[in-house]
Scaffold this motif. Structure first.
Motif, PDB file in Angstrom:
ATOM      1  N   LYS C  71       0.828  -1.187   0.000  1.00 13.37           N
ATOM      2  CA  LYS C  71       0.000   0.000   0.000  1.00 13.37           C
ATOM      3  C   LYS C  71       0.870   1.247   0.000  1.00 13.37           C
ATOM      4  O   LYS C  71       0.366   2.361   0.027  1.00 13.37           O
ATOM      5  CB  LYS C  71      -0.898   0.005   1.236  1.00 13.37           C
ATOM      6  CG  LYS C  71      -1.936  -1.093   1.191  1.00 13.37           C
ATOM      7  CD  LYS C  71      -2.755  -1.092   2.463  1.00 13.37           C
ATOM      8  CE  LYS C  71      -3.667  -2.320   2.479  1.00 13.37           C
ATOM      9  NZ  LYS C  71      -3.801  -2.876   3.825  1.00 13.37           N
ATOM     10  N   ARG C  72       2.155   1.037   0.051  1.00 12.28           N
ATOM     11  CA  ARG C  72       3.072   2.177   0.161  1.00 12.28           C
ATOM     12  C   ARG C  72       3.771   2.479  -1.155  1.00 12.28           C
ATOM     13  O   ARG C  72       4.790   3.138  -1.181  1.00 12.28           O
ATOM     14  CB  ARG C  72       4.133   1.892   1.225  1.00 12.28           C
ATOM     15  CG  ARG C  72       3.596   1.314   2.472  1.00 12.28           C
ATOM     16  CD  ARG C  72       3.172   2.379   3.445  1.00 12.28           C
ATOM     17  NE  ARG C  72       2.105   1.850   4.265  1.00 12.28           N
ATOM     18  CZ  ARG C  72       0.915   2.422   4.363  1.00 12.28           C
ATOM     19  NH1 ARG C  72       0.633   3.517   3.700  1.00 12.28           N
ATOM     20  NH2 ARG C  72      -0.028   1.898   5.113  1.00 12.28           N
ATOM     21  N   ALA C  73       3.293   1.878  -2.265  1.00 10.82           N
ATOM     22  CA  ALA C  73       3.942   2.055  -3.552  1.00 10.82           C
ATOM     23  C   ALA C  73       3.838   3.526  -3.970  1.00 10.82           C
ATOM     24  O   ALA C  73       2.978   4.239  -3.465  1.00 10.82           O
ATOM     25  CB  ALA C  73       3.281   1.150  -4.576  1.00 10.82           C
ATOM     26  N   PRO C  74       4.657   4.008  -4.891  1.00 14.68           N
ATOM     27  CA  PRO C  74       5.647   3.212  -5.618  1.00 14.68           C
ATOM     28  C   PRO C  74       6.967   3.070  -4.856  1.00 14.68           C
ATOM     29  O   PRO C  74       7.405   3.997  -4.225  1.00 14.68           O
ATOM     30  CB  PRO C  74       5.864   4.030  -6.878  1.00 14.68           C
ATOM     31  CG  PRO C  74       5.627   5.444  -6.461  1.00 14.68           C
ATOM     32  CD  PRO C  74       4.600   5.394  -5.369  1.00 14.68           C
ATOM     33  N   HIS C  75       7.543   1.881  -4.951  1.00 19.71           N
ATOM     34  CA  HIS C  75       8.921   1.692  -4.486  1.00 19.71           C
ATOM     35  C   HIS C  75       9.526   0.523  -5.253  1.00 19.71           C
ATOM     36  O   HIS C  75       9.912  -0.488  -4.680  1.00 19.71           O
ATOM     37  CB  HIS C  75       8.985   1.481  -2.965  1.00 19.71           C
ATOM     38  CG  HIS C  75       8.066   0.438  -2.409  1.00 19.71           C
ATOM     39  ND1 HIS C  75       8.290  -0.893  -2.588  1.00 19.71           N
ATOM     40  CD2 HIS C  75       6.921   0.541  -1.700  1.00 19.71           C
ATOM     41  CE1 HIS C  75       7.321  -1.587  -1.970  1.00 19.71           C
ATOM     42  NE2 HIS C  75       6.477  -0.733  -1.438  1.00 19.71           N
TER      43      HIS C  75
END
Lengths: 479, 564, 131
Positions: C71-75
């Motif tokens: 849920k923390r994209a983009p990475h």
């Protein structure tokens, strides 16, 4: 139903002390004020539990009497040449005091979980010092709050609410309202994004995370919060500003900020992908604040550079004190990991990795720290108290731990207790027995007893005292 | 029940006017008694030795958050000095900030039996008591830091002395404290935002009160509560050139609160606030002015805060002062501000003989002790470990007892400091009797510890025996002999038991913790008021704040009848 | 088969924190720490669906976990496994003289493992420690 109030929460380093527990027939039925982790512990601590001592016989753990288990544990420790005594951050200071005495008695190495947690932070503090405070100081005074490599929303869920951004203080108001409006903004942006994607039938790439232009809220004369991390955590979402740093690039970023604080020139355009102009603006805000705080987490201590990252962070904050008031604090994980450092230090002079094999305390992390000792294969037995190294040490180290006789004192069933040769289940400190623990800012608070322990479970302190007594008896007989 | 007869020693017991008289001392059940039967008693042959009450230290940082942060900060300090475990004693580390066990053993080895820990952040009182519990061999007590506590600032601002007294009384009981400690009053609150106060008449930001009002107010509170000790004051502007004027202002501001010749203020580690001059370059001793004032006014007591030429660790609650020390030295620096109460700072420091400033400081401390005429009103301290570790007390004893010893050190110090020093002009040499006064009797009296510091009937049987014969040894010439004798007591007796023999610990005992329990009439109102304001001020719950009596290893409360 | 070279992060999550307090043997705990949070684009590159099993390999070990969408994209190029026995299999024990192993930013390879299963805690321990 009896309600016990002002209970401290034996989970994380925030160590909230306002929990209300409802007890019915000596069972906890309701928990108020706690976060999800705290509530989970108070309500479920007893669900997977072994209450009788165990000894491994013919490869299987079988139930034995406490006396037999203590006897066996003492034999293992007394006959070992270089035993490890590890864990401690999830038990009371009272138990830790006995643990240190036991370690001294058997000439072993005593180490605690900070060795794989904020150990590098401590090494760094020993080189540089630290400008810090208790949490209430921030509640009342901090108008600029940094969380760096730390995700309080997930790891210390009530931290922001109780002590920093959303707390109401004498000189600083809660920034809760600002957050609410920001939240609405975020939600509507997400909705819009989704609608656009649906309408066009394709995925648009998400925008870059670090906004190069600082939001206007950062320039206002009120409390603000900045999160620096490698990924956009939950905490980052509620911050006024999120600064995304590439993995393992914290050191560069910290040193760049430090140079700017010291009015030195940076002759590059970007640092870890962030334009120097943006950094300059951030530094302006840091210098311009009334009181700033930088909380840092394992994102700094565990990534490349380790204690050098903390060197940079501590130095940055120290330098900022020439221009304004700035403080820094490690976000400690376990509820008494601060206490374990405190007790180790007053008794031995050193906070962790203490080697008693010469008869006096010796300290040389990297040599006397438990992961290194295991990797070198030097220890010949171990006592683990209230910790789970089998789950959390690198496998290579954990295997060495399991190869040698292993004694575990823990109220919980854990991968470590499953692998042990002697298991002595203890009472849950802070639920079933009393004690003392230290919040992450060194404030000592009482651990409460709210229900009775199972009749077969003594406190960690009492179990350790029994082992110590037995070790002394064995040694007397031996001499 | 242990009974002891200490035979034939030269007894120095200033509180009872005994000056080197050859006599026997009897103890039974932990007390000094008139006589015990020789058959049942253990006899110590003290012939040719000095017998004194056990040493009392009115001001030594030995326990609590600040001290422990100092320990943590300085592994390099510990590496050089270790104590190995023995069947009787725990292991530890030493040098400037010894671990708790080592602290107790080393004091006992010098014949000290009562220690006062002078700086406790009230919020962290549990920590201090945990460490005191682990400090063996000695009785102890600790002073809560109250000079910048928001309640004090607010009540004194509003001129509500009685309410202030009642709250201080609550705090004394809650923290199991012994005396009102004031450090850089107002300055620590200002330090919360990185500022300080300039002098006694500067207004404390946000609180509309001056340091002078805080000192006077707490001095009145101290009297209302009938505390055994006076207010214990670390002055504003500590460690700054020209601060002797601040020190004088501080003493003067409570002059008219004194009555019946009784002291009402203790200025601690006075050397650090006896600086004349306008900057470091023009630094001079203000000892003459300060001692002149003290000689003419009976309401003040002092302790030295002597500097030793060595590597040590400075630690005070004076956050802004410690920051200046960090800037001066460039050494590592710890700061720890405590919500609504106080602050603390730590900086390692080396006092160098060849440094003009350090050598001048060394001289000032001794000048104070020699120029203040009444040994009952100045006490031997190093403000351990700020001026140097407590283990250097015997050195100071030799300097005070011997002009030759002083001259020898004078020859080795910075030239300019030597030229400025008043020491060559001072011929005074302390006698053993006076020495007993400034190391135990005077301190016990200032603290109101009636059982301590003397060997009269009913006194605690805390006794030090030093192997030196005052009839044969001229302390003025044989100062090294004096130093050695005071470094390692021939016997230390604690509570009637021999705990040290020939400088070695032969028995480990735990010692009591004293605390003052003022009896006030309005307890209930205070409790409800505190409860109401608690959440606004602190981040812990009211019920979790007080240290229960059961927390103390051996609790010894001193009830006092308060006038509120 | 597609393979990705990634930077492996480990750390706390609220579910891991909650799960650990429910007991290490609880399903909640095991489910919360035997996962690998990935950038959705990286999952696509592996040509697997969300919640498919993947194999993560470092110089120190190899383990099967479930790939979940971050849920923390983009990475992209960065994957996250919560602290626990699964992450520990992959961890670098070298402390470089600090006492602290390297638990963040380790280089790892990740590949689909649809046919393999995520071991239960007991099974994982048995494979690692032969007990």
């Amino acid at each position: 139903m009896p309600v016990v109030s002002n209970v401290t929460c034996p989970v994380c380093g925030s160590f909230c002390d306002d929990i209300e527990i409802t007890v019915k027939n000596d069972v906890i039925v309701k928990v108020k004020n706690a976060c999800a982790m705290g509530e989970a512990k108070f309500l479920n601590y007893a669900s997977h539990r072994q209450t009788k001592p165990l000894i491994r016989k013919n490869g299987e753990l079988v139930e034995v009497s406490l006396k037999e288990a203590v006897q066996k544990a003492a034999e293992i420790l007394a006959s070992a040449k270089y035993p490890i005594l590890y864990g401690w951050s999830n038990t009371s200071c009272e138990a830790i005091r006995v643990g240190l005495e036991l370690a001294e008695e058997v000439g072993g190495v005593i180490d605690n979980t900070s060795t794989v947690c904020h150990g590098p932070s401590i090494l760094s503090i020993q080189d540089i010092g630290i400008s810090s405070c208790t949490l209430g100081q921030l509640r009342h005074r901090a108008d600029l709050i940094f969380y760096w490599g730390s995700n309080p929303w997930s790891a210390h869920p009530r931290h922001i609410d109780r002590y920093t951004t959303f707390a109401e203080g004498r000189f600083q108001k809660s920034a809760w309202r600002g957050y609410l409006s920001r939240l609405t903004g975020i939600l509507s942006k997400k909705r819009l994004h989704r609608a656009v994607n649906l309408g066009l039938g394709r995925q648009t790439p998400s925008p870059p995370e670090t906004e190069l232009r600082l939001p206007s809220t950062l320039l206002q004369n009120k409390r603000k919060m900045i999160v620096v991390d490698v990924r956009k955590t939950r905490s980052a979402e509620i911050a006024d500003y999120f600064l995304q740093v590439k993995p393992n690039k914290d050191y560069e970023l910290l040193q760049a900020l430090r140079m700017l604080v010291r009015d030195e020139e940076l002759d590059v355009d970007k640092v870890t992908g962030i334009p120097v102009e943006t950094l300059e603006e951030i530094v302006e805000i840091m210098i311009g604040c009334e009181l700033g705080i930088l909380f840092f987490g394992l994102g700094l201590t565990m990534s490349q550079g380790k204690h050098r990252n903390i060197d940079a962070a501590l130095s940055l904050v120290r330098d900022l004190n020439r221009r304004t008031k700035f403080l820094i604090m490690p976000m400690r994980g376990h509820f008494n990991v601060t206490g374990v450092n405190v007790v180790f230090t007053w008794q031995t002079g050193y906070p962790y990795a203490v080697d008693f094999s010469h008869g006096y305390p010796r300290y040389n992390p990297g040599e006397t720290s438990v992961v290194d000792i295991l990797c070198r294969g030097e220890s010949d037995a171990a006592l683990v108290v209230a910790s789970d190294p089998v789950a959390h040490f690198p496998n290579v180290a954990a295997q060495k731990l399991v190869e040698k006789p292993l004694v575990v004192i823990d109220p919980q069933v854990t991968p470590t207790s499953i692998m042990a040769d002697v298991v002595i289940p203890s009472a849950f400190v802070g639920i079933e027995v009393e004690g003392t623990a230290y919040r992450m800012d060194h404030v000592p608070l009482p651990l409460k007893k709210v229900v009775e322990p199972p009749t077969t479970c003594l406190s960690d302190k009492e179990v350790l005292q029994k082992i110590l007594g037995e070790v002394r008896r064995l040694r007397r007989n031996h001499n | 029940m242990t009974q002891l007869i200490i035979k034939n020693g030269f007894v120095y017991d200033p509180l009872n006017g005994i000056d080197g008289e050859k006599m026997d001392i009897f103890t039974s059940n932990g007390r000094v008694v008139e006589k015990v039967a020789e058959k049942q008693a253990k006899v110590i042959d003290a012939s040719g030795m000095i017998v004194m009450p056990g040493g009392v230290d009115i001001h030594c940082h030995i326990a609590g958050g600040e001290v422990n942060a100092g320990r943590l900060l300085r592994p390099e300090d510990h590496f050089r000095d270790v104590e190995t475990k023995t069947p009787l004693t725990r292991s530890g580390v030493g040098r400037s900030i010894p671990s708790t066990f080592t602290t107790g053993y080393r004091y006992a080895r010098m014949g000290y039996t009562t220690l006062m820990n002078p700086a406790m952040a009230a919020l962290e009182a549990r920590h201090t008591h945990e460490e005191l519990n682990d400090t063996p061999m000695v009785d102890k007590a600790t002073y809560p830091l109250l000079g910048d506590w928001w309640f004090v600032l607010e009540y004194l601002r509003d001129d509500m002395i009685e309410e202030c007294a009642a709250h201080v009384s609550w705090m004394m009981t809650a923290t199991k404290g012994y005396a009102i400690k004031i450090v850089n009053p107002g300055g620590l609150e200002a330090w919360g935002f990185g500022n300080n106060v300039r002098d006694l008449y500067d207004s404390v930001p946000h609180f509309n009160i001056t340091p002078e009002e805080i000192i006077r107010g707490l001095c009145k509170v101290n009297k209302l509560l009938n505390m055994p000790h006076t207010i214990h004051v670390h002055t504003n502007n500590l460690g700054k050139p020209g601060n002797y004027l601040t020190a004088l202002d501080t003493m003067k501001c409570v002059e008219n609160l004194a009555s019946e010749e009784r002291p009402v203020i203790h200025i601690t580690h006075c050397q650090f606030c006896a600086f004349k001059g306008s900057d470091w370059n023009t630094l001079k001793s203000g000892a003459e002015e300060i001692s002149k004032y003290v000689n003419n006014h009976s309401h003040v007591t002092l302790d030295m805060g002597q500097v030793i030429f060595t590597d040590t660790t400075t630690m005070t609650a004076d956050g802004p002062f410690q920051y200046i020390l960090y800037q001066l030295s460039g050494n590592k620096w710890v700061n720890h501000d405590v919500e609504t109460e106080t602050s603390a700072g730590i900086v390692p420091f080396r006092y160098k003989r060849k440094s003009f400033v350090h050598a001048t400081q060394w001289s000032i401390g001794l000048e104070l002790a020699l120029l203040v005429q009444d040994p009952w009103r100045i006490y031997l301290t190093t403000d351990h470990p700020n001026g140097g570790p407590f283990t250097s007390y015997p050195k100071i004893i030799s300097w005070l007892m011997s002009q030759v010893a002083r001259e020898k050190m004078l020859k080795k110090i910075n030239k300019r400091a030597r030229k400025n020093s008043l020491l060559p002009s001072i011929e005074r040499e302390y006698s053993f009797y006076e020495m007993a006064t400034i190391t135990r009797a005077g301190q016990a009296r200032a603290l109101g510890l009636e059982q301590k510091g003397h060997l009269g009937l009913g006194a605690d049987a805390d006794i030090a025996i030093y192997n030196i014969n005052p009839e044969l040894v001229d302390a003025s010439k044989k100062y090294k002999r004096v130093r050695d004798a005071f470094q390692e007591a021939a016997f230390t007796i604690k509570g009637g038991e021999i705990v040290v023999r020939d400088g070695q610990v032969v028995k480990s005992v735990s010692g009591k913790t004293f605390w003052v329990n003022p009896q006030v009439s309005s307890t209930a109102d205070i409790t409800s008021n505190m409860k109401r304001k608690f959440r606004e001020y602190w981040t812990v719950e009211f019920e979790n704040y007080p240290v229960p009596e059961s927390y103390l290893g051996t609790s010894c409360s001193i009830p006092v009848e308060a006038k509120v | 088969m597609p393979k990705l070279k990634v930077s492996l992060l480990t750390g706390r999550t609220i579910n891991q924190g909650k799960g650990k307090e429910q007991g290490k043997l609880s399903e909640e705990y095991q489910n919360s720490v035997s996962i690998c949070q990935m950038d959705p684009e990286d999952i696509k590159l592996l040509k697997v669906r969300e919640n498919a099993n993947v194999k993560v390999t470092t110089d120190f070990g190899s383990v099967i976990v479930k790939a979940v969408k971050s849920k923390r994209a983009p990475h992209s190029g960065v994957v996250f496994i919560p602290y626990g026995p699964w992450a520990s299999v992959l961890a670098n024990p070298k402390t470089h003289g600090t006492g602290m192993p390297s638990l963040k930013g380790e280089i790892a390879e990740i590949e689909p493992a649809i046919t393999e299963k995520v071991l239960s805690l007991q099974e994982l321990l048995r494979t690692c420690f032969r007990r």
